[in-house]
Design an enzyme around this catalytic site. Structure first.
Site, PDB file in Angstrom:
ATOM      1  N   ALA A  80      18.681 -46.738  37.567  1.00 26.20           N
ATOM      2  CA  ALA A  80      17.963 -47.949  37.143  1.00 26.20           C
ATOM      3  C   ALA A  80      18.185 -48.279  35.675  1.00 26.20           C
ATOM      4  CB  ALA A  80      16.476 -47.797  37.431  1.00 26.20           C
ATOM      5  N   THR A  81      18.467 -47.274  34.868  1.00 24.26           N
ATOM      6  CA  THR A  81      18.748 -47.566  33.452  1.00 24.26           C
ATOM      7  C   THR A  81      19.927 -48.526  33.372  1.00 24.26           C
ATOM      8  OG1 THR A  81      17.899 -45.436  32.714  1.00 24.26           O
ATOM      9  CG2 THR A  81      19.459 -46.530  31.246  1.00 24.26           C
ATOM     10  N   ASN A 160       5.437 -47.094  35.657  1.00 22.33           N
ATOM     11  CA  ASN A 160       5.719 -45.688  35.912  1.00 22.33           C
ATOM     12  C   ASN A 160       4.702 -44.730  35.305  1.00 22.33           C
ATOM     13  OD1 ASN A 160       7.038 -46.883  33.586  1.00 22.33           O
ATOM     14  ND2 ASN A 160       7.861 -44.862  33.154  1.00 22.33           N
ATOM     15  N   SER A 208      16.259 -47.127  41.887  1.00 22.54           N
ATOM     16  CA  SER A 208      16.840 -45.822  41.559  1.00 22.54           C
ATOM     17  C   SER A 208      16.585 -44.851  42.707  1.00 22.54           C
ATOM     18  CB  SER A 208      16.193 -45.295  40.276  1.00 22.54           C
ATOM     19  OG  SER A 208      16.676 -44.014  39.978  1.00 22.54           O
ATOM     20  N   HIS A 210      16.641 -41.530  42.809  1.00 18.09           N
ATOM     21  CA  HIS A 210      15.924 -40.266  42.597  1.00 18.09           C
ATOM     22  C   HIS A 210      14.412 -40.433  42.480  1.00 18.09           C
ATOM     23  CE1 HIS A 210      14.988 -40.017  38.158  1.00 18.09           C
ATOM     24  NE2 HIS A 210      15.938 -40.934  38.084  1.00 18.09           N
ATOM     25  N   THR A 248      35.127 -46.315  40.851  1.00 19.71           N
ATOM     26  CA  THR A 248      35.122 -45.795  42.219  1.00 19.71           C
ATOM     27  C   THR A 248      33.706 -45.392  42.618  1.00 19.71           C
ATOM     28  OG1 THR A 248      37.342 -44.967  41.852  1.00 19.71           O
ATOM     29  CG2 THR A 248      36.132 -44.019  43.708  1.00 19.71           C
ATOM     30  N   CYS A 337      10.886 -40.018  30.272  1.00 18.39           N
ATOM     31  CA  CYS A 337      12.097 -40.416  29.562  1.00 18.39           C
ATOM     32  C   CYS A 337      11.889 -40.379  28.060  1.00 18.39           C
ATOM     33  CB  CYS A 337      12.523 -41.809  30.000  1.00 18.39           C
ATOM     34  SG  CYS A 337      12.788 -41.880  31.752  1.00 18.39           S
TER      35      CYS A 337
HETATM   36  N1  PMP Z   1      12.513 -47.836  35.168  1.00 20.62           N
HETATM   37  C1  PMP Z   1      11.426 -47.097  35.455  1.00 20.62           C
HETATM   38  C2  PMP Z   1      10.127 -47.795  35.689  1.00 20.62           C
HETATM   39  C3  PMP Z   1      11.518 -45.703  35.526  1.00 20.62           C
HETATM   40  O1  PMP Z   1      10.429 -44.978  35.812  1.00 20.62           O
HETATM   41  C4  PMP Z   1      12.770 -45.097  35.294  1.00 20.62           C
HETATM   42  C5  PMP Z   1      12.916 -43.586  35.337  1.00 20.62           C
HETATM   43  N2  PMP Z   1      12.070 -42.915  34.442  1.00 20.62           N
HETATM   44  C6  PMP Z   1      13.868 -45.903  35.007  1.00 20.62           C
HETATM   45  C7  PMP Z   1      13.706 -47.267  34.950  1.00 20.62           C
HETATM   46  C8  PMP Z   1      15.225 -45.318  34.769  1.00 20.62           C
HETATM   47  O2  PMP Z   1      15.750 -44.886  35.982  1.00 20.62           O
HETATM   48  P1  PMP Z   1      17.031 -43.935  36.083  1.00 20.62           P
HETATM   49  O3  PMP Z   1      16.526 -42.546  35.858  1.00 20.62           O
HETATM   50  O4  PMP Z   1      17.539 -44.142  37.475  1.00 20.62           O
HETATM   51  O5  PMP Z   1      18.000 -44.376  35.060  1.00 20.62           O
END
Ligand code: PMP
Length: 401
Positions: A80-81, A160, A208, A210, A248, A337
């Site tokens: 997602a980042t 989050n 995302s 994970h 890829t 994060c």
């Molecule tokens: N957005 C939110 C709301 C998240 O909680 C996170 C992960 N902490 C991310 C983005 C980033 O996701 P990723 O670890 O897949 O880069």
């Protein structure tokens, strides 16, 4: 970062919003793609390449089916980042002169806030939307700031840290009313039961794997088809994924992501969310009864992400409290994060908490593999540790504990 190399078996994992363990169904679906379909999914000259390509197509179709969008609107990313960066910077870099303002909420993930800052460097103006003390963006606040110079509104579907659910449809409608686009960081939306992007009416949305019991290193950006040429890619290469995100594709990760997403829809998923919410409510109620200085940060339990409990241990230092609970309890202070940095959570600060209250807060995340026995044990450990902490620090009201 403290290191610990001991036995993990005794740990109770309560950090599901930081990451989720992979579901065994995801792992077994991925397995054969590491061995049998190892070929390059973009190799067009042989049957092995076609088979790998088919696996990717099936994965896109499955994800798109859950999100109620079309398969060619799913752009795989590393997570997602990257999806958030692609949405904000991709649009910013192709912004026309008349629309050069982006609105983001104050409680976005750092990957949105930092991408917005980077967009400023290409001449975009960024404005921040305030939130209520329950962590909600009021559509009226958005309306006040909207104008026909707005390119994009980006508000996360589910926060989050405090689990607040945003009125995304109303926010999308407001954005569309002035001809702006609406993006949502929907990372925690599937586990909260929000998967239908047609219902949300988002033009772009980030996901995302994970965070939904899938593998790390894969995610996607949903981009409405007619917007593809309005996004400048972050990278340039072989033109894969319509040139929006070349490189890829990792077949096993895409397959695992699709299986994980498939498990987010339907009756089983609904029942799971109810079970998790019941456990979470019990956890909060029992903890609050045992430790009267514990308060709930953010929204009330009803209408909140089912697995989220952000609790304030008034007077405590949450970092010390969690350190004392190692290795038994995995939970986090602020956003994972941001861990490693000592900055207080920008989310809790935006909700109006003082620095002391922010530093007294712990996010507990409950999920698919949490059992009621885990909850019992976690309560015992947390209460025991809070007592021990209080013996040394005397932070709790004397006659209540
Ligand atoms: N957005 C939110 C709301 C998240 O909680 C996170 C992960 N902490 C991310 C983005 C980033 O996701 P990723 O670890 O897949 O880069």
């Amino acid at each position: 970062m403290r290191e610990w190399y001991g036995d993990c078996n005794q740990q109770i994992y309560l950090d599901y919003q930081a990451s989720t363990p992979m579901d065994s169904r995801v792992i077994s679906a991925m397995g054969e793609h590491y061995s049998v379909s190892f070929a390059n999914p973009h190799a067009t000259d042989h049957a092995l390449g076609w088979a790998a390509h088919k696996a990717i197509e099936d994965a896109s179709a499955k994800i798109a089916g859950v999100l109620q969008v079309d398969a060619d609107e799913i752009i795989f990313t590393s997570g997602a980042t990257e999806a958030n960066n692609l949405a904000l910077l991709g649009l910013a870099r192709r912004a026309l002169p008349g629309r050069r303002r982006i609105l983001v909420s104050a409680i976005e993930h750092r990957s949105i806030l930092a991408a917005a800052r980077a967009a400023e460097r290409v001449g975009i103006q960024v404005d921040f939307l305030p939130v209520t003390d329950e962590g909600i963006v009021d559509p009226a606040e958005l309306m006040e700031r909207l104008g026909d110079d707005v390119l994009l509104v980006s508000v996360m579907a589910v926060n989050n840290e405090v689990g607040s659910l945003q009125p995304v449809k109303a926010l999308a409608d407001a954005a569309h009313g002035v001809g702006a686009l609406f993006h949502t960081d929907a990372v925690h939306a599937p586990t909260a039961g929000i998967v239908d992007m047609a219902e949300v009416d988002a033009d772009l949305a980030s996901f995302s794997a994970h965070k939904i019991y899938g593998p790390k290193g894969i995610g996607c950006l949903y981009v409405r088809r007619d917007l593809h040429d309005r996004i400048e890619p972050l990278m340039y290469g072989g033109g894969q994924q319509q040139g929006l995100r070349p490189g890829t594709l990792p077949v096993p990760l895409c397959v695992g992501f699709a299986v994980a997403m498939g498990l987010m829809a339907g009756a089983e998923a609904d029942a799971e969310r109810k079970r998790i919410a019941t456990l979470r409510d019990l956890f909060v109620e029992r903890l609050r009864r045992a430790i009267p200085c514990v308060l709930l940060n953010g929204p009330r339990l009803v209408g909140r992400h089912p697995g989220n409990a952000n609790l304030r241990f008034a007077g405590f230092d949450a970092y010390e409290l969690l350190a004392m609970m190692q290795p038994r309890i995995a939970a986090s202070t602020g956003s994972a994060c941001a861990s490693g940095s000592v900055e207080p959570s920008h989310v809790l600060r935006a909700l109006g908490l003082s620095i002391a209250d922010t530093n007294a807060s712990v996010r507990f995340g409950i999920g698919r593999f949490t059992s009621s026995r885990d909850i019992d044990e976690a309560i015992a450990v947390i209460v025991g540790t809070a007592n021990k902490y209080d013996d040394g620090n005397k932070v709790m009201p004397r006659n209540t504990f």
